[in-house]
Scaffold this motif. Structure first.
Motif, PDB file in Angstrom:
ATOM      1  N   ARG A 269       0.830  -1.205   0.000  1.00  0.00           N
ATOM      2  CA  ARG A 269       0.000   0.000   0.000  1.00  0.00           C
ATOM      3  C   ARG A 269       0.869   1.262   0.000  1.00  0.00           C
ATOM      4  O   ARG A 269       0.516   2.259  -0.646  1.00  0.00           O
ATOM      5  CB  ARG A 269      -0.934  -0.010   1.207  1.00  0.00           C
ATOM      6  CG  ARG A 269      -1.951   1.119   1.167  1.00  0.00           C
ATOM      7  CD  ARG A 269      -3.127   0.863   2.055  1.00  0.00           C
ATOM      8  NE  ARG A 269      -2.779   0.914   3.475  1.00  0.00           N
ATOM      9  CZ  ARG A 269      -3.693   0.941   4.435  1.00  0.00           C
ATOM     10  NH1 ARG A 269      -4.982   0.892   4.137  1.00  0.00           N
ATOM     11  NH2 ARG A 269      -3.329   0.982   5.705  1.00  0.00           N
ATOM     12  N   TRP A 272       1.932   2.333  -3.450  1.00  0.00           N
ATOM     13  CA  TRP A 272       0.896   2.987  -4.253  1.00  0.00           C
ATOM     14  C   TRP A 272       0.484   4.333  -3.690  1.00  0.00           C
ATOM     15  O   TRP A 272      -0.012   5.196  -4.419  1.00  0.00           O
ATOM     16  CB  TRP A 272      -0.322   2.077  -4.398  1.00  0.00           C
ATOM     17  CG  TRP A 272      -0.024   0.867  -5.216  1.00  0.00           C
ATOM     18  CD1 TRP A 272       0.102  -0.412  -4.791  1.00  0.00           C
ATOM     19  CD2 TRP A 272       0.233   0.837  -6.623  1.00  0.00           C
ATOM     20  NE1 TRP A 272       0.434  -1.247  -5.834  1.00  0.00           N
ATOM     21  CE2 TRP A 272       0.512  -0.504  -6.984  1.00  0.00           C
ATOM     22  CE3 TRP A 272       0.264   1.811  -7.634  1.00  0.00           C
ATOM     23  CZ2 TRP A 272       0.822  -0.897  -8.281  1.00  0.00           C
ATOM     24  CZ3 TRP A 272       0.561   1.421  -8.931  1.00  0.00           C
ATOM     25  CH2 TRP A 272       0.830   0.079  -9.239  1.00  0.00           C
ATOM     26  N   LYS A 273       0.675   4.557  -2.396  1.00  0.00           N
ATOM     27  CA  LYS A 273       0.289   5.827  -1.776  1.00  0.00           C
ATOM     28  C   LYS A 273       1.252   6.955  -2.107  1.00  0.00           C
ATOM     29  O   LYS A 273       0.853   8.100  -2.315  1.00  0.00           O
ATOM     30  CB  LYS A 273       0.239   5.673  -0.245  1.00  0.00           C
ATOM     31  CG  LYS A 273      -1.000   5.018   0.290  1.00  0.00           C
ATOM     32  CD  LYS A 273      -0.831   4.687   1.774  1.00  0.00           C
ATOM     33  CE  LYS A 273      -0.467   5.894   2.600  1.00  0.00           C
ATOM     34  NZ  LYS A 273      -0.263   5.529   4.024  1.00  0.00           N
ATOM     35  N   ARG A 281       8.106   3.105  -9.121  1.00  0.00           N
ATOM     36  CA  ARG A 281       7.072   2.231  -8.578  1.00  0.00           C
ATOM     37  C   ARG A 281       7.350   0.770  -8.943  1.00  0.00           C
ATOM     38  O   ARG A 281       7.221  -0.133  -8.111  1.00  0.00           O
ATOM     39  CB  ARG A 281       5.688   2.660  -9.077  1.00  0.00           C
ATOM     40  CG  ARG A 281       4.568   2.335  -8.080  1.00  0.00           C
ATOM     41  CD  ARG A 281       3.231   2.822  -8.570  1.00  0.00           C
ATOM     42  NE  ARG A 281       3.150   4.249  -8.792  1.00  0.00           N
ATOM     43  CZ  ARG A 281       2.960   5.143  -7.829  1.00  0.00           C
ATOM     44  NH1 ARG A 281       2.867   4.752  -6.568  1.00  0.00           N
ATOM     45  NH2 ARG A 281       2.882   6.427  -8.106  1.00  0.00           N
TER      46      ARG A 281
END
Length: 300
Positions: A269, A272-273, A281
């Motif tokens: 998470r 992606w945050k 990424r």
């Protein structure tokens, strides 16, 4: 290099630098039955050479003299705020409560049994103000025993100053260091963007890894933080991860818990945050896949 005596006198009154309005720094001090060491801890905080701060004490329903001690400090120093929880919120809930009450531009968690050298705040703030890209500053750490005598020094072994966010993330995800940065001085804005401490073991490891994605850290070589090792430490009372899961989150209704899977999910998470480039990424996801393979036995 600063030194810190294990014996402390009365906490000094705030100097003229302390302000009645919003302070520059918020210090969160979650505590439960901390009467044994909390006087020394509070005095080391109130004795900081940088005095523009608020000290937020969240008492998790202590049954010893903790409340009496904290209220006495409140009566003597206006920078101290004392909040007593009507019920025990667990470790996660109490840490979150402290942070929710913070108003300062910078923040750090203190512990009722640890000590800070007088120049800890002054020197950490100097770094954060000089380097706006840095999200966290911490210092060398000395472990002390129940009487304040030195035991050993904690050595820095993580690559948290690397300009590459993925390299920082990979280093801070490791399970073989003692998460020294989590007791450093955070930029409150960056810390609020994370999940801070979660209701699961090693959430502090996830926190510093996500902070590493958000920006570099700085570690001061001076020993300005003193971590106390003693027989009553919670890690000894709750040695297994499943025991710590229930201790951190007493509202959990079942003993069935998957703390390593939760840690993996929170790392994912975080990727992606945090605003990263597409290449960063994908590189972070590759790093996480390696972490998953390395810890496949624990996950299984």
């Amino acid at each position: 290099m600063d030194t810190l005596d294990a014996t402390h006198g009365p906490a000094p009154a705030p100097d003229s630098g302390a302000k009645a309005e919003r302070p520059r720094v918020s210090i969160g001090l979650p505590v439960y039955n901390g009467e044994r060491y909390i006087v020394g801890s509070i005095e080391s905080l109130l004795g900081q050479t940088f005095s523009d701060f608020e000290l937020i004490i969240c008492d998790n329903g202590s049954t010893d003299r903790t409340e009496e001690i904290c209220r006495d400090f409140c009566s003597r120093d206006p920078r101290v705020r004392y909040q007593r929880n009507p019920t025990n919120l667990g470790v996660f809930g109490n840490h979150a409560k402290c942070f929710s009450l913070a108003t300062g531009e910078y923040y750090f968690w203190a512990a009722d049994d640890d000590l800070r050298a007088p120049t800890f705040l002054e020197k950490c703030i100097a770094v954060l103000e000089a380097e706006p890209e840095v999200v966290l500053c911490y210092t060398a750490i000395q472990v002390i025993d129940e009487d304040g005598a030195p035991i050993d020094a904690l050595e820095q072994r993580v690559d948290c100053e690397n300009p590459d966010p993925v390299a920082r993330f990979e280093s801070l995800m490791r399970m073989d260091y003692r998460i020294e940065p989590v007791m450093g001085l955070f930029r409150t804005r960056a810390l609020r963007a994370t999940g801070a401490h979660g209701p699961y073991p090693d959430s502090d490891r996830v926190l510093v890894a996500e902070m590493g994605l958000r920006g570099p850290f700085r570690r001061l070589p001076e020993t300005l933080f003193y971590r106390r090792d003693h027989s009553d430490r919670s890690i000894r009372a709750h040695p297994s991860r499943h025991e710590r899961q229930l201790w951190m989150n007493p509202g959990q209704r079942t003993r069935l818990a998957f703390p390593y899977h939760r840690q993996l999910f929170e790392y994912l998470r975080s990727i992606w945050k945090v605003p990263l480039t597409l290449a960063q990424r994908f590189a972070a996801l590759r790093t996480l896949s390696r972490w998953t393979w390395q810890h496949r036995t624990l996950l299984w």
